[in-house]
Design an enzyme around this catalytic site. Structure first.
Site, PDB file in Angstrom:
ATOM      1  N   SER A  96       0.752  -1.280   0.000  1.00  0.00           N
ATOM      2  CA  SER A  96      -0.036   0.148   0.070  1.00  0.00           C
ATOM      3  C   SER A  96       0.765   1.202  -0.240  1.00  0.00           C
ATOM      4  CB  SER A  96      -1.013  -0.062   1.167  1.00  0.00           C
ATOM      5  OG  SER A  96      -1.637  -1.209   1.039  1.00  0.00           O
ATOM      6  N   LYS A 172      -6.486   1.778  -4.192  1.00  0.00           N
ATOM      7  CA  LYS A 172      -6.369   0.946  -2.845  1.00  0.00           C
ATOM      8  C   LYS A 172      -6.613   1.931  -1.707  1.00  0.00           C
ATOM      9  CE  LYS A 172      -5.186  -1.834   0.481  1.00  0.00           C
ATOM     10  NZ  LYS A 172      -4.013  -2.580   0.451  1.00  0.00           N
ATOM     11  N   LYS A 241      -2.693   4.194   7.772  1.00  0.00           N
ATOM     12  CA  LYS A 241      -1.747   4.773   6.761  1.00  0.00           C
ATOM     13  C   LYS A 241      -2.541   5.016   5.604  1.00  0.00           C
ATOM     14  CE  LYS A 241       0.239   1.622   4.519  1.00  0.00           C
ATOM     15  NZ  LYS A 241       1.081   0.629   3.918  1.00  0.00           N
TER      16      LYS A 241
END
Length: 294
Positions: A96, A172, A241
């Site tokens: 990611s 994502k 995050k």
């Protein structure tokens, strides 16, 4: 000729992903900073282990990275891996990562005649285990996508071409922001309902046959929050995050959207109080305490 696959990062996701690559007959070499762990895992699944990034690069035509952040992926490339890869090799970043960072890494690797594809995943450990991950792919051209696709199909069953470099990582982050906002909204609804006298399980049941249902109401909250288990398998630091990536993207594009800004503030509050190793579902407990004035 079949591409030789290298894989960097044997964490919660990397373990089942490499197991599936090996099970599908891919010629596979593994590297992890914990060399002994990589060796033990490679022996278990019938793969090879590299003792260094340089060794991995020389043994690979395509390298898959599954690491905590894009910054770590960049560091891995700059500390031996990129120089060891032959011209025409490919790097697939399934971490990611920050979308703009992916574009910068693409440019860096292009200068060494190395192709780059970003291909982050959705589905967490359960879907990594049974090779049913959804994979979002940003690629510069059809040739790169078509080269990466057979490797990705060993780990997922839904492969989406999202556009150019960085679009996979952007998708994502946006998906996980949406999930995080949904979890937060449902949590707040149950917390408020309980304060007013509603039974949380009844409230959740009603949501799930009404317009308020989302992934969190249908799966996560019942199984992990109301049960008190808090074991979804997705860490608080990782989700926070991803939400932060979405929030930063809003700033970079001068969108300045308010909900994503509030959502990251709410998740960072939970992260600060609980620590990143906790399951993301435990954020509910932090928000419940805030509602009680604690």
């Amino acid at each position: 000729m079949t591409d030789r696959i290298g894989f960097v990062g044997i964490g919660h996701m990397g373990v089942p992903m490499t197991a599936n690559l090996a099970a599908k007959g891919q010629p596979l070499t593994i590297y992890d900073v914990d060399v002994d762990r990589a060796k033990a895992h490679s022996e278990k699944i019938g793969a090879k282990a590299a003792s260094s990034l340089a060794e991995l690069g020389k043994a690979s035509d395509i390298v898959v990275c599954m690491l905590p952040t894009g910054a770590i992926v960049r560091k891995v490339m700059e500390t031996g891996l990129a120089d060891a890869l032959a011209p025409g090799s490919m790097v697939i970043d399934m971490s990611s990562s920050v979308p703009t960072g992916s574009r910068e890494l693409h440019a860096y690797l292009a200068g060494k005649d190395i192709r780059f594809v970003d291909a982050p995943v959705s589905g967490a450990v359960p879907r990594a285990t049974n090779a049913t991950l959804a994979i979002m792919v940003g690629a510069e051209n059809d040739t790169d996508f078509q080269r990466a696709e057979p490797v990705l199909l060993c780990m997922g069953d839904r492969i989406f071409r999202t556009g150019g470099i960085g679009t996979g990582h952007a998708m994502k982050a946006l998906n996980n922001y949406t999930a995080a906002a949904g979890f937060a909204a449902a949590s707040e609804a149950l917390i408020l309902g309980k304060k007013f006298g509603l039974d949380p399980e009844t409230a959740l049941e009603i949501m799930n046959v009404s317009t308020g249902r989302n992934f969190s109401t249908e799966s996560t909250i019942g199984q992990n929050v109301l049960s008190g288990t808090f074991k979804s398998g997705f860490g608080l630091a990782l989700l926070t995050k991803d939400v932060k990536i979405a929030a930063e993207l809003s700033k970079e594009l001068d969108a300045n959207l308010p909900l994503v800004a509030q959502t990251i503030a709410w998740w960072e509050r939970a992260l600060e109080e609980l620590g990143g190793e906790k399951d993301h579902t435990q954020a509910y407990e932090v928000w419940a305490k805030v509602a009680e004035g604690q």
